[in-house]
Design a protein around this motif. Structure first.
Motif, mmCIF file in Angstrom:
data_model
loop_
_atom_site.group_PDB
_atom_site.id
_atom_site.type_symbol
_atom_site.label_atom_id
_atom_site.label_comp_id
_atom_site.label_asym_id
_atom_site.label_seq_id
_atom_site.Cartn_x
_atom_site.Cartn_y
_atom_site.Cartn_z
ATOM 1 N N GLN A 37 0.818 -1.248 -0.271
ATOM 2 C CA GLN A 37 -0.137 0.016 0.183
ATOM 3 C C GLN A 37 0.845 1.260 0.104
ATOM 4 N N THR A 38 2.087 1.199 0.501
ATOM 5 C CA THR A 38 2.892 2.456 0.341
ATOM 6 C C THR A 38 3.619 2.515 -0.885
ATOM 7 N N SER A 72 3.653 -9.891 5.769
ATOM 8 C CA SER A 72 3.054 -8.751 5.105
ATOM 9 C C SER A 72 3.840 -7.607 5.925
ATOM 10 N N THR A 73 3.690 -7.830 7.267
ATOM 11 C CA THR A 73 4.262 -6.828 8.113
ATOM 12 C C THR A 73 5.759 -6.648 7.862
ATOM 13 N N GLY A 76 6.271 -4.682 4.535
ATOM 14 C CA GLY A 76 5.533 -3.331 4.534
ATOM 15 C C GLY A 76 6.522 -2.193 4.424
ATOM 16 N N LYS A 79 4.399 4.498 5.320
ATOM 17 C CA LYS A 79 3.593 5.503 4.549
ATOM 18 C C LYS A 79 3.659 6.960 5.216
ATOM 19 N N HIS A 91 3.250 6.752 9.152
ATOM 20 C CA HIS A 91 2.908 5.447 10.081
ATOM 21 C C HIS A 91 3.200 4.528 8.902
ATOM 22 N N SER A 92 3.407 3.171 9.723
ATOM 23 C CA SER A 92 3.724 1.955 8.763
ATOM 24 C C SER A 92 2.642 1.410 8.214
ATOM 25 N N ASP A 93 2.830 0.530 7.011
ATOM 26 C CA ASP A 93 1.590 -0.037 6.396
ATOM 27 C C ASP A 93 2.105 -1.455 5.961
ATOM 28 N N ALA A 94 1.233 -2.289 5.746
ATOM 29 C CA ALA A 94 1.489 -3.710 5.394
ATOM 30 C C ALA A 94 2.016 -3.872 3.931
#
Length: 151
Positions: A37-38, A72-73, A76, A79, A91-94
């Protein structure tokens, strides 16, 4: 006996990715999918699918049994908030769970990974042998005197 812990990760992943090209197949939709997603665009590398598969196989071997959520973490990223407005902080995203799940299913079909009921995926004896053979080849190709004690 050389194991995956005895060789540098980048060299091992490169060797295993080359071996996986003959065993697994990249899906057609990968040309359009982002790796998380990032990200803004799909991966630009031609061998992304095989490199990610090799990296997954190594992670499952080292950390297994492990599930798709935890993987997935690990894949990641950060973001970031927008520069234009002070709306949201970083913040972080997967990472993409579809890519990870599909690769794990392909590795499972090849017999390198198996499902541990209720725990996630773990490496099989064939997968361990596959990685150890690749690690042995990597070590023989390396020209680093500090790693000679493992040969």
């Amino acid at each position: 006996m050389v194991t995956i812990y005895d060789v540098p990760a980048d060299a091992l992943i490169e060797e295993v990715a080359g071996r996986l090209e003959d065993r697994i197949e990249q899906p057609d939709w990968m040309a359009f999918a982002k790796s998380g997603q990032t990200r803004e665009l799909p991966p630009q590398q031609d061998d992304f699918w095989y490199v990610r598969g090799a990296s997954l196989l190594r992670k499952v071997a080292m950390n297994g049994p492990v599930g798709v959520d935890r993987l997935s973490t690990e894949y990641g990223g950060l973001k970031r908030g927008t520069n234009r407005y002070s709306v949201s902080g970083a913040h972080s995203d997967a990472g993409s769970k579809n890519i990870i799940r599909t690769l794990l299913q392909q590795l499972e079909e090849e017999g390198l990974v198996e499902t541990a009921k209720g725990e996630g995926r773990r490496i099989t004896a064939e997968g361990t042998s596959f990685l150890d053979n690749a690690a042995s080849d990597v070590l023989s190709d390396l020209d680093r005197p500090e790693l000679e004690r493992y040969a």
